[in-house]
Design a protein around this motif. Structure first.
Motif, short mmCIF file in Angstrom:
data_model
loop_
_atom_site.label_atom_id
_atom_site.label_comp_id
_atom_site.label_asym_id
_atom_site.label_seq_id
_atom_site.Cartn_x
_atom_site.Cartn_y
_atom_site.Cartn_z
N UNK A 243 47.94 28.59 32.29
CA UNK A 243 47.20 29.84 32.09
C UNK A 243 46.90 30.43 33.47
N UNK A 244 47.19 31.71 33.67
CA UNK A 244 46.82 32.36 34.94
C UNK A 244 45.85 33.51 34.66
N UNK A 245 44.83 33.59 35.51
CA UNK A 245 43.74 34.57 35.28
C UNK A 245 43.26 35.13 36.59
N UNK A 246 42.89 36.39 36.59
CA UNK A 246 42.18 36.95 37.74
C UNK A 246 41.19 38.01 37.30
N UNK A 247 40.25 38.28 38.21
CA UNK A 247 39.25 39.29 37.90
C UNK A 247 39.89 40.66 38.11
N UNK A 248 39.56 41.62 37.24
CA UNK A 248 40.06 42.99 37.42
C UNK A 248 38.92 43.97 37.12
N UNK A 249 39.01 45.16 37.73
CA UNK A 249 37.91 46.12 37.52
C UNK A 249 37.86 46.63 36.09
N UNK A 250 39.06 46.72 35.47
CA UNK A 250 39.12 47.28 34.11
C UNK A 250 39.87 46.33 33.17
N UNK A 251 39.64 46.45 31.88
CA UNK A 251 40.40 45.61 30.93
C UNK A 251 41.88 46.06 30.86
N UNK A 252 42.74 45.15 30.45
CA UNK A 252 44.17 45.48 30.29
C UNK A 252 44.54 45.18 28.84
N UNK A 253 45.22 46.15 28.22
CA UNK A 253 45.67 45.92 26.84
C UNK A 253 47.18 45.87 26.85
N UNK A 254 47.75 44.72 26.75
CA UNK A 254 49.21 44.61 26.73
C UNK A 254 49.59 43.34 25.99
N UNK A 255 50.78 43.36 25.38
CA UNK A 255 51.26 42.17 24.67
C UNK A 255 51.26 40.96 25.59
N UNK A 256 50.67 39.87 25.14
CA UNK A 256 50.70 38.63 25.93
C UNK A 256 49.57 38.54 26.95
#
Ligand SMILES: Nc1ncnc2c1ncn2[C@@H]1O[C@H](COP(=O)(O)OP(=O)(O)O)[C@@H](O)[C@H]1O
Ligand SMILES: O=C(CO)[C@H](O)[C@H](O)COP(=O)(O)O
Length: 409
Positions: A243-256
């Motif tokens: 599992x790879x994760x990072x902090x982002x300013x906004x949410x991302x909506x994409x498959x997967x």
């Protein structure tokens, strides 16, 4: 005056683990057990929970005040209205293609739900099989309900793949017209106090009768909490899956891709269907450790394996039909393990490249947790292929879950 203790229980793919910490966040006790009847059988989760509780030292049992549960994200099971599991759970890595058209029609604009790996796809399959007189619960919610003897609630992060929106704080409007909406849980934010442990259960395990159950989180979010990640760091969990994760300013909506909210930050990332699971199919933990010592991580094997645990991939590509490549298998076991590590590192690299494409930045440093994080040769191979400094975090997922129990409101 004895210390108050805070417990975290994590239900992974290979087994369950408990961590008990004190108010100073010092680890006081930890233990783990593997699943007796396999991962897909929810009775395995309950049974391993019972074993972990049975084995707790009495002074800990009596002084636990808060308890939180985490589990794999996207493993869904049907239960009777009284919380008894019905049949096998559908695990996070199983694609359900049966209701594709219906799903597309009720999730317009919600790309992350339009994958056969979404919990929505699993929910519809379970309803087709068992009817609508059931409740649908993820691992963490089922076990939290087991402690409360009340299965009303679902934690927000665990239910994103079922359609819960963290931004709108609601299910999709299209669900209102369905007859199965009643099968879904009542959603509660992570880290909220849900209520007191069932008295009979507390008596049975000689636990403090005033233990408060705290709404938990997903396994990867708990790993994120354990790692205490900084804004410029990335997290790789090397468990059964990567599992790879990072902090982002906004949410991302994409498959997967899943966007969670942890400690008021948006955490974006994805989980592959490849990971340590493939290592376990060929080698024991001891063999992995010993064979790894024979590996020279600076060398490239030139073998191009794609070590998915089974057919199908969620992330960095979302393709339920992708086949693993596990041959040619060299005669040397250490060379084979070396090639598996390289294949897994290439999948992780693609994961980071995908997150770069979506967020515009790469982490300056990668923090790694999970069973594979203790392997120095694999870490060196990953650093060579990914070209980002990597450190290992010794704190376990259940430690992160216990942190939620401390900070409960
Ligand atoms: N020294 C090691 N190097 C690489 N992988 C290891 C090592 N020891 C254990 N593992 C792997 O760790 C995995 C279990 O990790 P864990 O984080 O507990 O997984 P999960 O939470 O998904 O159940 C096993 O699949 C095993 O192959
Ligand atoms: O792969 C997993 C199990 O090891 C994770 O539980 C999961 O699929 C990751 O999910 P999320 O994207 O919600 O963090």
């Amino acid at each position: 005056m004895p210390d108050d203790f805070f417990g975290g229980l994590d239900f992974g793919t290979s087994g369950a683990r408990i961590s008990i910490i004190n108010f100073k966040k010092e680890l006081k006790y930890t233990n783990s057990v593997s699943y007796q009847y396999g991962f897909k059988n929810p009775n395995s989760w309950i049974n391993s929970c019972e074993k972990l509780l049975d084995n707790l030292p009495l002074d800990i049992k009596k002084n636990i005040v808060n308890l939180a549960i985490s589990g794999t994200s996207g493993t869904l099971t049907a239960c009777t209205l009284r919380g008894d599991p019905i049949g096998e759970a559908i695990p996070y890595d199983q694609a359900c293609n049966e209701n594709k058209i219906l799903i597309e029609s009720i999730t317009v604009g919600e790309d992350h739900l339009q994958t056969p790996y979404s919990s929505l796809a699993k929910a519809l399959k379970l309803i087709d099989k068992f009817g609508e007189n059931i409740i649908l619960r993820h691992q963490s919610d089922l076990i939290t309900g087991w402690f409360l003897k009340d299965w009303t609630y679902g934690e927000e992060g665990n239910n994103i793949k079922l359609g819960w929106s963290l931004i709108k704080e609601s299910w999709p409007k299209s669900y209102l017209k369905t007859s199965w909406q009643k099968c879904l849980p009542l959603i509660i934010k992570s880290g909220k106090i849900l209520g007191q442990i069932d008295t009979d259960l507390a008596e049975r395990f000689k636990l403090n009768k005033k233990i408060l159950l705290v709404s938990g989180t997903t396994d990867s979010n708990a790993a994120f909490l354990a790692a205490g990640l900084g804004d410029e760091e990335g997290l790789t969990v090397l468990g059964t899956t990567i599992v790879v994760k990072k902090i982002n300013k906004t949410p991302i909506k994409e498959k997967g891709i899943t966007t969670h909210r942890v400690s008021n930050k948006w955490i974006c990332g994805g989980a592959s269907n490849a990971g340590c699971g493939i290592l376990s199919q060929f080698f024991s933990d001891l063999e992995i450790k010993e064979l790894s010592r024979q590996i020279n991580p600076s060398k490239n094997t030139s073998l191009n394996l794609l070590p998915l645990n089974s057919r199908g991939e969620r992330f960095p590509v979302n393709n339920p039909f992708l086949e693993p490549i596990l041959s040619p298998r060299p005669v040397s076991d250490s060379l084979f393990l070396h090639a598996l590590f390289e294949g897994l590192a290439r999948i992780e690299l693609k994961g980071w490249e995908k997150l770069y494409e979506l967020t515009g930045s790469l982490p300056k440093r990668i923090v790694t947790t999970g069973g594979g994080s203790k392997n120095p040769q694999w870490r060196a191979i990953r650093e060579r292929i990914i070209n980002i400094p990597i450190i290992s975090c010794k704190k376990t997922t259940s430690f992160g879950t216990a942190l939620l129990a401390i900070n409960a409101k």
